[in-house]
Write a protein that holds these residues in place. Structure first.
Motif, PDB file in Angstrom:
ATOM      1  N   GLU A  32       3.270  -0.789   4.113  1.00  0.00           N
ATOM      2  CA  GLU A  32       3.096   0.597   3.663  1.00  0.00           C
ATOM      3  C   GLU A  32       4.416   1.120   3.110  1.00  0.00           C
ATOM      4  OE1 GLU A  32       1.817   5.026   5.359  1.00  0.00           O
ATOM      5  OE2 GLU A  32       1.900   3.298   6.714  1.00  0.00           O
ATOM      6  N   LYS A  91       4.846   0.912  -6.097  1.00  0.00           N
ATOM      7  CA  LYS A  91       4.099  -0.321  -5.798  1.00  0.00           C
ATOM      8  C   LYS A  91       4.182  -1.333  -6.940  1.00  0.00           C
ATOM      9  CE  LYS A  91       0.223   1.887  -5.209  1.00  0.00           C
ATOM     10  NZ  LYS A  91       0.759   3.248  -5.465  1.00  0.00           N
ATOM     11  N   SER A 114      -2.096  -4.883  -4.210  1.00  0.00           N
ATOM     12  CA  SER A 114      -1.346  -3.632  -4.256  1.00  0.00           C
ATOM     13  C   SER A 114      -2.295  -2.516  -4.632  1.00  0.00           C
ATOM     14  CB  SER A 114      -0.221  -3.739  -5.289  1.00  0.00           C
ATOM     15  OG  SER A 114       0.408  -2.483  -5.481  1.00  0.00           O
ATOM     16  N   GLU A 128       0.839  -1.206   0.000  1.00  0.00           N
ATOM     17  CA  GLU A 128       0.000   0.000   0.000  1.00  0.00           C
ATOM     18  C   GLU A 128       0.869   1.249   0.000  1.00  0.00           C
ATOM     19  OE1 GLU A 128      -1.121   3.320   2.281  1.00  0.00           O
ATOM     20  OE2 GLU A 128      -0.838   1.614   3.630  1.00  0.00           O
ATOM     21  N   ASP A 157      -7.158  -0.982  -5.693  1.00  0.00           N
ATOM     22  CA  ASP A 157      -8.026   0.077  -5.184  1.00  0.00           C
ATOM     23  C   ASP A 157      -9.008   0.592  -6.230  1.00  0.00           C
ATOM     24  OD1 ASP A 157      -6.662   2.849  -6.424  1.00  0.00           O
ATOM     25  OD2 ASP A 157      -5.280   1.185  -6.164  1.00  0.00           O
TER      26      ASP A 157
END
Length: 318
Positions: free
Chosen positions: A231, A53, A207, A46, A175
């Motif tokens: 993170e 990422k 991711s 993340e 996401d």
């Protein structure tokens, strides 16, 4: 002869020039080793846009496939289902994307085609029912597709006869779909189904941007509990300098005329990037392109870098 610019803004960085992320890599390595031994450990990568990422995902892909060692001598042998999601995908679209990539990966490995008859029998008949990501989201998810994916994964692990140590489902841009695509529910239900079937060698890696956490939670309240959350932070200063050095070294392997960069220019580029790999590649790329005498100095670096800094910070919201 034109100089080959080794810096790649907007592109995923290949594992050969990858720098940093030591702690995150160690966690992922342990996740895969635990999964190989029947104790699956799932993870989420993340971070903000431009933080690297996708490049880390590519590194994980290479590691899991066995393209390089994890301890200097030993290699993993996972089937890697590497896919990315789109903004309007629904629940069944996500499952279909995983099935389609799984089909492609098995088709490319002859030993699996020969041994995994039941898994391949289904996948060879599997067809994506039209790519339409704008269809309305169903009020309730259809678990038929999830059951089919579960069956294929179980058959693949059982029939592989040791040719496969495990399966890594690696999903980038996680996401993007809305909460009602139920990605969190998918992950939770898939892991539970596999556990009930005693298939404990499947690892899930996601991711995405920071809002992925809330979307997973909205989908299934306890979905985050199955993941180790990594993170990504900006690169350390020494790591930024190493990225620039590796780029220059790469350029010099493909050039008859050596390219140099002085320390002040390197420090300027490293500081302007603030540790974001995307900015670091962009600033280094433009400085390299601006240079006319095969020696990059601060004269080459700041004119372009300062303008790009303003433009890209607006684009990515940093």
């Amino acid at each position: 002869m034109p100089k080959l610019n080794p810096f790649r803004p907007g592109s995923v960085i290949s594992p050969g020039t990858f720098v940093g992320r030591i702690e995150e890599i160690e966690v992922v390595e342990q996740s895969l080793l635990q999964t190989r031994n029947g104790n699956p450990q799932h993870f989420i990568i993340e971070g903000e846009r431009g933080i690297g990422k996708s490049s880390l995902c590519l590194w994980v892909d290479y590691l899991a496939r066995g393209d390089f060692t994890y301890d200097g001598k030993n290699r993993l042998s996972f089937v890697v289902v590497n896919t990315e999601l789109h903004a309007a995908m629904g629940y069944d679209d996500i499952v279909d994307a995983i099935l389609a990539e799984l089909k492609r990966q098995i088709a490319n490995r002859q030993p699996l085609l020969e041994n995994c008859k039941k898994a391949w029998d289904f996948l060879s008949r599997f067809q994506i029912s039209g790519v339409r990501y704008d269809r309305p989201q169903p009020l309730a998810t259809n678990n038929r597709r999830l059951d089919e994916l579960t069956d294929v994964l179980v058959d693949l692990i059982e029939e592989s006869l040791g040719a496969v140590e495990g399966v890594l489902i690696l999903i980038d841009e996680s996401d993007r779909p809305p909460s009602d695509a139920h990605l969190g529910q998918f992950c939770k239900l898939l892991t539970e189904r596999l556990s009930r079937r005693r298939c404990e060698r499947v690892c899930i890696g996601l991711s995405g941007l920071p809002d992925l956490m809330q979307k997973l939670k909205d989908s299934h309240e306890s979905s985050l509990r199955i993941f180790n959350i990594l993170e990504l932070k900006p690169l350390e200063f020494a790591e930024r300098m190493m990225v620039i050095d590796r780029g220059i070294d790469q350029a010099n392997t493909n050039s008859d005329t050596p390219i140099e960069i002085d320390d002040d220019a390197k420090r300027l580029i490293a500081n302007l990037s603030e540790g974001y790999p995307h900015f670091l590649q962009e600033f280094a790329h433009c400085s390299f392109a601006t240079d006319t005498d095969d020696k990059i100095t601060c004269v080459d670096a700041p004119v372009n870098a300062s303008k790009i800094s303003l433009r890209y910070r607006h684009v990515v919201g940093c």
